[in-house]
Motif scaffolding. Sequence first.
Motif, mmCIF file in Angstrom:
data_model
loop_
_atom_site.group_PDB
_atom_site.id
_atom_site.type_symbol
_atom_site.label_atom_id
_atom_site.label_comp_id
_atom_site.label_asym_id
_atom_site.label_seq_id
_atom_site.Cartn_x
_atom_site.Cartn_y
_atom_site.Cartn_z
ATOM 1 N N TYR A 206 0.795 -1.306 0.066
ATOM 2 C CA TYR A 206 0.071 0.053 -0.041
ATOM 3 C C TYR A 206 0.957 1.217 0.039
ATOM 4 C CZ TYR A 206 -4.409 -2.468 0.493
ATOM 5 O OH TYR A 206 -5.335 -3.384 0.393
ATOM 6 N N TYR A 207 2.028 1.323 0.524
ATOM 7 C CA TYR A 207 2.744 2.485 0.642
ATOM 8 C C TYR A 207 3.560 2.590 -0.947
ATOM 9 C CZ TYR A 207 3.676 3.251 5.567
ATOM 10 O OH TYR A 207 3.393 3.754 6.831
ATOM 11 N N GLN A 208 3.824 1.481 -1.455
ATOM 12 C CA GLN A 208 4.084 1.627 -3.101
ATOM 13 C C GLN A 208 3.020 2.301 -3.677
ATOM 14 O OE1 GLN A 208 6.882 0.924 -4.498
ATOM 15 N NE2 GLN A 208 8.017 -0.759 -3.527
ATOM 16 N N GLU A 209 1.834 1.731 -3.407
ATOM 17 C CA GLU A 209 0.572 2.640 -4.403
ATOM 18 C C GLU A 209 0.342 3.858 -3.848
ATOM 19 O OE1 GLU A 209 -4.294 1.819 -5.099
ATOM 20 O OE2 GLU A 209 -2.999 0.261 -3.900
ATOM 21 N N ALA A 210 0.841 4.168 -2.568
ATOM 22 C CA ALA A 210 0.623 5.859 -2.244
ATOM 23 C C ALA A 210 1.790 6.588 -2.833
ATOM 24 C CB ALA A 210 0.683 5.755 -0.450
ATOM 25 N N VAL A 211 2.722 6.064 -3.198
ATOM 26 C CA VAL A 211 3.826 6.787 -3.580
ATOM 27 C C VAL A 211 3.477 7.091 -5.230
ATOM 28 C CG1 VAL A 211 6.253 6.632 -4.615
ATOM 29 C CG2 VAL A 211 5.788 6.370 -2.240
ATOM 30 N N GLU A 212 2.865 6.116 -5.806
ATOM 31 C CA GLU A 212 2.517 6.279 -7.245
ATOM 32 C C GLU A 212 1.524 7.235 -7.229
ATOM 33 O OE1 GLU A 212 4.418 5.093 -9.682
ATOM 34 O OE2 GLU A 212 5.586 4.465 -8.123
ATOM 35 N N LYS A 231 6.692 12.330 2.255
ATOM 36 C CA LYS A 231 6.362 11.544 3.400
ATOM 37 C C LYS A 231 6.052 10.100 3.184
ATOM 38 C CE LYS A 231 2.294 11.380 6.200
ATOM 39 N NZ LYS A 231 0.766 12.131 6.589
ATOM 40 N N SER A 232 5.399 9.990 1.898
ATOM 41 C CA SER A 232 5.241 8.613 1.594
ATOM 42 C C SER A 232 6.426 7.790 1.262
ATOM 43 C CB SER A 232 4.376 8.686 0.175
ATOM 44 O OG SER A 232 3.048 9.203 0.392
ATOM 45 N N LEU A 233 7.404 8.460 0.489
ATOM 46 C CA LEU A 233 8.813 7.949 0.281
ATOM 47 C C LEU A 233 9.399 7.612 1.487
ATOM 48 C CD1 LEU A 233 10.074 10.307 -2.826
ATOM 49 C CD2 LEU A 233 9.708 7.558 -2.935
ATOM 50 N N ASN A 234 9.128 8.336 2.290
ATOM 51 C CA ASN A 234 10.112 8.224 3.797
ATOM 52 C C ASN A 234 9.248 7.068 4.531
ATOM 53 O OD1 ASN A 234 11.583 8.808 6.128
ATOM 54 N ND2 ASN A 234 9.678 9.738 7.232
ATOM 55 N N LEU A 235 7.950 6.891 4.490
ATOM 56 C CA LEU A 235 7.225 5.726 5.123
ATOM 57 C C LEU A 235 7.480 4.657 4.243
ATOM 58 C CD1 LEU A 235 3.923 7.595 5.806
ATOM 59 C CD2 LEU A 235 5.553 6.713 7.584
ATOM 60 N N LEU A 236 7.555 4.673 3.006
ATOM 61 C CA LEU A 236 8.137 3.383 2.301
ATOM 62 C C LEU A 236 9.564 2.839 2.719
ATOM 63 C CD1 LEU A 236 7.476 1.527 -0.003
ATOM 64 C CD2 LEU A 236 8.220 3.194 -1.596
ATOM 65 N N GLY A 237 10.196 3.945 2.938
ATOM 66 C CA GLY A 237 11.757 3.529 3.177
ATOM 67 C C GLY A 237 11.672 2.812 4.397
ATOM 68 N N GLU A 238 10.784 3.313 5.444
ATOM 69 C CA GLU A 238 11.076 2.883 6.755
ATOM 70 C C GLU A 238 10.153 1.345 6.837
ATOM 71 O OE1 GLU A 238 8.912 3.736 11.037
ATOM 72 O OE2 GLU A 238 8.695 5.308 9.372
ATOM 73 N N ILE A 239 9.420 0.953 6.105
ATOM 74 C CA ILE A 239 8.871 -0.506 5.877
ATOM 75 C C ILE A 239 10.057 -1.084 4.953
ATOM 76 C CG2 ILE A 239 7.430 -0.237 3.808
ATOM 77 C CD1 ILE A 239 6.508 -2.045 7.006
ATOM 78 N N GLN A 240 10.536 -0.561 4.030
ATOM 79 C CA GLN A 240 11.310 -1.407 3.294
ATOM 80 C C GLN A 240 12.840 -1.631 4.219
ATOM 81 O OE1 GLN A 240 11.925 1.362 0.354
ATOM 82 N NE2 GLN A 240 10.830 0.199 -1.298
ATOM 83 N N ARG A 241 12.949 -0.801 5.115
ATOM 84 C CA ARG A 241 14.112 -0.969 6.219
ATOM 85 C C ARG A 241 13.621 -2.263 7.291
ATOM 86 N NH1 ARG A 241 14.483 1.058 11.101
ATOM 87 N NH2 ARG A 241 13.061 2.918 10.577
ATOM 88 N N VAL A 242 12.527 -2.157 7.674
ATOM 89 C CA VAL A 242 12.005 -2.974 8.511
ATOM 90 C C VAL A 242 11.933 -4.550 8.183
ATOM 91 C CG1 VAL A 242 9.990 -3.924 9.788
ATOM 92 C CG2 VAL A 242 10.525 -1.250 10.049
ATOM 93 N N ILE A 243 11.956 -4.753 6.600
ATOM 94 C CA ILE A 243 11.697 -5.909 6.125
ATOM 95 C C ILE A 243 12.847 -6.341 5.291
ATOM 96 C CG2 ILE A 243 9.199 -5.960 5.898
ATOM 97 C CD1 ILE A 243 9.331 -5.305 2.795
ATOM 98 N N ASP A 244 14.021 -5.642 5.967
ATOM 99 C CA ASP A 244 15.499 -5.901 5.453
ATOM 100 C C ASP A 244 15.618 -5.685 3.909
ATOM 101 O OD1 ASP A 244 16.762 -6.513 8.039
ATOM 102 O OD2 ASP A 244 15.374 -8.247 7.777
ATOM 103 N N GLN A 245 15.067 -4.842 3.049
ATOM 104 C CA GLN A 245 15.237 -4.348 1.891
ATOM 105 C C GLN A 245 16.104 -3.013 2.146
ATOM 106 O OE1 GLN A 245 11.454 -4.055 -0.221
ATOM 107 N NE2 GLN A 245 11.077 -6.349 0.013
ATOM 108 N N LEU A 246 17.295 -3.220 2.415
ATOM 109 C CA LEU A 246 17.918 -1.921 2.752
ATOM 110 C C LEU A 246 18.475 -1.058 1.619
ATOM 111 C CD1 LEU A 246 20.194 -3.452 5.674
ATOM 112 C CD2 LEU A 246 18.097 -2.182 6.004
ATOM 113 N N ASP A 247 18.726 -1.787 0.566
ATOM 114 C CA ASP A 247 18.944 -0.907 -0.501
ATOM 115 C C ASP A 247 17.798 -0.179 -1.284
ATOM 116 O OD1 ASP A 247 21.488 -1.923 -0.593
ATOM 117 O OD2 ASP A 247 21.398 -3.444 -2.167
ATOM 118 N N GLN A 248 16.649 -0.847 -1.044
ATOM 119 C CA GLN A 248 15.465 -0.258 -1.679
ATOM 120 C C GLN A 248 15.147 0.882 -0.604
ATOM 121 O OE1 GLN A 248 16.053 -3.470 -1.567
ATOM 122 N NE2 GLN A 248 14.553 -4.520 -2.676
ATOM 123 N N ALA A 249 15.322 0.472 0.519
ATOM 124 C CA ALA A 249 15.246 1.811 1.577
ATOM 125 C C ALA A 249 15.956 2.923 1.395
ATOM 126 C CB ALA A 249 15.221 1.090 2.729
#
Length: 587
Positions: A206-212, A231-249
């Motif tokens: 859903y964060y990905q969709e919010a960014v788009e 704001k949306s990019l920051n939130l998307l980065g946060e969830i990517q960090r939590v799920i260990d997608q560090l490069d995407q974050a």
Amino acid sequence: MDIRNSKNINTGNVNTGGGNVHLGDNYYKSLEYKDLKEREEELSDALNSAQSYEKRLKYSERLNKTRDQIEQLRKDVISLAETFLDMKLDTERLQHAKKFFEEGKFKEAGGSMEAGEMSGDLESLLEERKLLQEKMKSNQEHLKSNANEFLILAKLTAIDYELKDRFEKAIEYYEMSIQADRNYENISSYATFLYKHDRHLEAERYYQEAVEIARKLVQENPLKYLPELAKSLNLLGEIQRVIDQLDQAEKSYQEALEICRDLTDDGQNSHLIELGEVLHSIGVVFRRKHEYDTAKDFLEEALMVRRNLSEDNSEKNLDNLADTLNSLAVLLSAMELDENVEVLFQEALDIRRKLSENNPDEFLGAYAHLLGNLGTFQFWNNRVEKGQKLFQEAIKFLRELSETNPQQYLSELADVLVKFADSLIDESDYLEDIEIFAQEALSIYRNLAEYNGASWLDEVADSLFLLGRIKEKQNKTEEAEMLFQEAKEIYSELSETNIVFIESYAFQLSKLGFFFFNTNDTFDKSERYYKESIEIYRKLAEDDPKKSVPELVILLDNLAILYDSLNEKNKAREIRKEIAMINKKVS
């Protein structure tokens, strides 16, 4: 289009630009064709009998024009035949027109269309369309209002902590809001709700969709929606960090940071809060990636921004300041720059203690998390009693919170239980107690993994490994081996789909090698796991020698010691030669 199977279409080929089509008898039967052919013959005779140059030129011009008309008629008839073939003939007028056309009666075909009646139909249809468009517009407005109503209901339900099925009902209302009208507000709000309740994979989607959506809105109104995109990019980065997608974050945070810097450079100080948040977040990502110097730069800049903002004494800005103080303290501790660590922790703790006293529903969980971090630091500095007291206080608060809001606080409880158990693992008097903590954490993470799949499996593996270490210290070797093996299998699967977990998998292999080295008659297993781990670290060292070479050297040295124990001196000697070459290359 090939029209060979149509009625009366059977002779001749004409290139229409879209392919060869067959010309039909209806063409030759038409009065239009006959009239043009008669005119062609007359002009041809006149041309042949004309004596003067001027008359011959005049007749030749008319003859060419007539022949062009015949050719154009030929093409137009073929085009019309194709149109009939492609068209759904669902009115009597169309059916009659086609019948006349196939008979070569083109004028009758046109007459059968009844232009006057068609004009009346057109006016009626246009009026009907106008009414439908107005109704559709009204319907869309009503759906948006309905979506807003469900969004408000979802948010009200989310804070009704006395409601037993609060979480399930909130999800139902969020999804009904989205069903009514899919917009930036309800998509981003739902993503945040899911994230806060540890539904990480769904939240990321859903964060990905919010960014788009935000990207499209920026095109319409950049002044209004650029902050929302950040704001949306920051939130998307946060969830990517939590799920260990560090490069995407990192990528999401960098884009958000660029926007925030542009906004604040333009004198929009209202966006300093967002700037501080993104600086903090990207600093945490670099810490997780062990790029400590870069992480320190970002966190120190975030601290400066947030300290200035906190002068207004608002809860939000004070909590943000505490968050960055905590993150910087954790980083400096990892860098073994301990001089200011306790000062930073204590300042953060004082802020959050006051906030949680005034607003426990909002800040008690964050306060408990900070107690756990400071407890870990105290254990690292051999202040066992202080560390225990801090952890026990954190666990007490988190148990209370997880009773009323398990989706949000169970994971934090498990995290603190793991840290407490890990801190006491070398204290033999506490092994039974920390075994209970590790079992509880494992149970929590297994349940969370059922909801979120891969986003919690690494925590499951880490808890299994911790429990295995405890069993090993209790001399329960078979139980320890089973736990280590399960942890290894999980990381093996995770590493196949996410490169972030390859190092964790190699680490698990190395620990298994060490475990079997200390277990009688299992040197063959120890060798196998050491070798497999070494191969992974060799590849990792090529990409990041600063980080991975030290681990590689330790593993090679362990393997050499193993060969010494097996009296395989030549193998041990070759391994130590490799270690010497690596050290020489690094130096």
